[in-house]
Scaffold this motif. Structure first.
Motif, PDB file in Angstrom:
ATOM      1  N   TYR A   1       0.836  -1.201   0.000  1.00 43.20           N
ATOM      2  CA  TYR A   1       0.000   0.000   0.000  1.00 43.20           C
ATOM      3  C   TYR A   1       0.871   1.252   0.000  1.00 43.20           C
ATOM      4  O   TYR A   1       0.647   2.189  -0.784  1.00 43.20           O
ATOM      5  CB  TYR A   1      -0.913  -0.025   1.221  1.00 43.20           C
ATOM      6  N   TRP A   2       1.861   1.283   0.871  1.00 43.10           N
ATOM      7  CA  TRP A   2       2.699   2.475   0.994  1.00 43.10           C
ATOM      8  C   TRP A   2       3.619   2.639  -0.212  1.00 43.10           C
ATOM      9  O   TRP A   2       3.918   3.768  -0.625  1.00 43.10           O
ATOM     10  CB  TRP A   2       3.500   2.403   2.291  1.00 43.10           C
TER      11      TRP A   2
ATOM     12  N   LYS B   1       1.456   4.187  -2.834  1.00 48.66           N
ATOM     13  CA  LYS B   1       1.076   5.558  -2.489  1.00 48.66           C
ATOM     14  C   LYS B   1       2.245   6.532  -2.638  1.00 48.66           C
ATOM     15  O   LYS B   1       2.060   7.656  -3.143  1.00 48.66           O
ATOM     16  CB  LYS B   1       0.535   5.585  -1.059  1.00 48.66           C
ATOM     17  N   TYR B   2       3.438   6.111  -2.224  1.00 47.92           N
ATOM     18  CA  TYR B   2       4.546   7.060  -2.154  1.00 47.92           C
ATOM     19  C   TYR B   2       5.648   6.832  -3.193  1.00 47.92           C
ATOM     20  O   TYR B   2       6.482   7.717  -3.403  1.00 47.92           O
ATOM     21  CB  TYR B   2       5.171   7.017  -0.759  1.00 47.92           C
TER      22      TYR B   2
ATOM     23  N   ARG C   1      -3.660   8.756   6.700  1.00 43.65           N
ATOM     24  CA  ARG C   1      -3.959   7.425   7.199  1.00 43.65           C
ATOM     25  C   ARG C   1      -4.324   6.491   6.050  1.00 43.65           C
ATOM     26  O   ARG C   1      -4.814   6.931   5.009  1.00 43.65           O
ATOM     27  CB  ARG C   1      -5.128   7.457   8.198  1.00 43.65           C
ATOM     28  N   ARG C   2      -4.139   5.211   6.263  1.00 40.17           N
ATOM     29  CA  ARG C   2      -4.550   4.241   5.259  1.00 40.17           C
ATOM     30  C   ARG C   2      -6.072   4.201   5.177  1.00 40.17           C
ATOM     31  O   ARG C   2      -6.761   4.117   6.194  1.00 40.17           O
ATOM     32  CB  ARG C   2      -4.014   2.854   5.616  1.00 40.17           C
TER      33      ARG C   2
END
Length: 243
Positions: A3-4, A7-8, A56-57
């Motif tokens: 996920y991170w 996202k990043y 936040r997720r």
């Protein structure tokens, strides 16, 4: 971890570069604990930009078929939807609606931030449609606040039927949390659940300025004859391959 990374490292920087998204009202999102982000729904892109801009997720409920495909394409889709924070639910069984509600309540009680589109489907014409009571039921059973969210510009970046996303400024507005603790013990009362849902939709209408239509969006879509065109291949991000 995935996920991170999405996202990043991978998807997030691409979205920021092409669409220059902004967000207002982040102070209304609790730093921890279960809560519902209840958003209007203009485009597939909503599910990309909301988790991108909230620190936040954000977890969404998605149909299980996204996670069960075969071969390289199937593995890619599973990794992608897992990477953008979606949790598979079974929508094929007779008890699918209750299963989805139970999953949502479980995630909220575990302290997750759950993204929900009360309209149940994308708006077919940019107006705001009647909300389904599932959002109220989950909020009341889990005892969590509902935070209204308005997406602006995603329908311009990702018009219905578009094969590619189009660069357009995206704006997200997060409103003050709605507290429904006054209805403790009344979960399951459909009149109360409808009242709570209508309060959520009124907040979205006030924040977005959208015209409100007191019918379900799905019924409007069902009443429109399908156009003769190929299925939307990806609602794709610039530079991304169709999945």
């Amino acid at each position: 971890m995935l996920y991170w990374l999405m996202k990043y490292v991978f998807l997030g920087p691409l979205l920021r570069l092409f669409f220059r998204p902004t967000i207002e009202g982040l102070e209304n999102v609790p730093r921890k604990g279960g809560a519902i982000l209840a958003s209007n729904h203009l485009a597939v892109a909503d599910s990309f930009f909301l988790p991108l801009m909230v620190p936040r997720r954000v977890t969404f409920l998605a149909k299980r078929e996204y996670f069960t495909g075969k071969g390289i394409k199937g593995r890619f889709k599973k990794a992608f939807f897992s990477g953008v924070g979606q949790v598979p639910i079974d929508r094929a069984s007779a008890a699918a609606a209750q299963d989805a509600l139970d999953t949502g309540v479980r995630l909220l009680r575990e302290g997750h931030l759950l993204g929900i589109y009360p309209e149940g489907t994308r708006s077919p014409d940019g107006r705001l449609y009647k909300g389904k009571i599932g959002v109220a039921r989950m909020a009341m059973e889990a005892g969590v606040p509902v935070i209204p969210v308005v997406m602006v510009g995603t329908d311009k970046a990702n018009p219905i039927g578009s094969k590619m996303w189009r660069p357009h400024r995206i704006r997200i507005v997060i409103g003050e949390p709605l507290d429904f603790s006054r209805y403790d013990g009344l979960g399951g009362d459909r009149f109360v659940e409808r009242s709570v849902t209508d309060e959520i939709m009124y907040a979205l209408m006030e924040m977005s300025g959208q015209e409100y239509v007191d019918v379900y969006a799905a019924k409007v879509k069902d009443a429109v004859p399908p156009r003769r065109r190929k299925p939307e291949p990806a609602d794709r991000v610039p530079g991304a391959k169709a999945s």
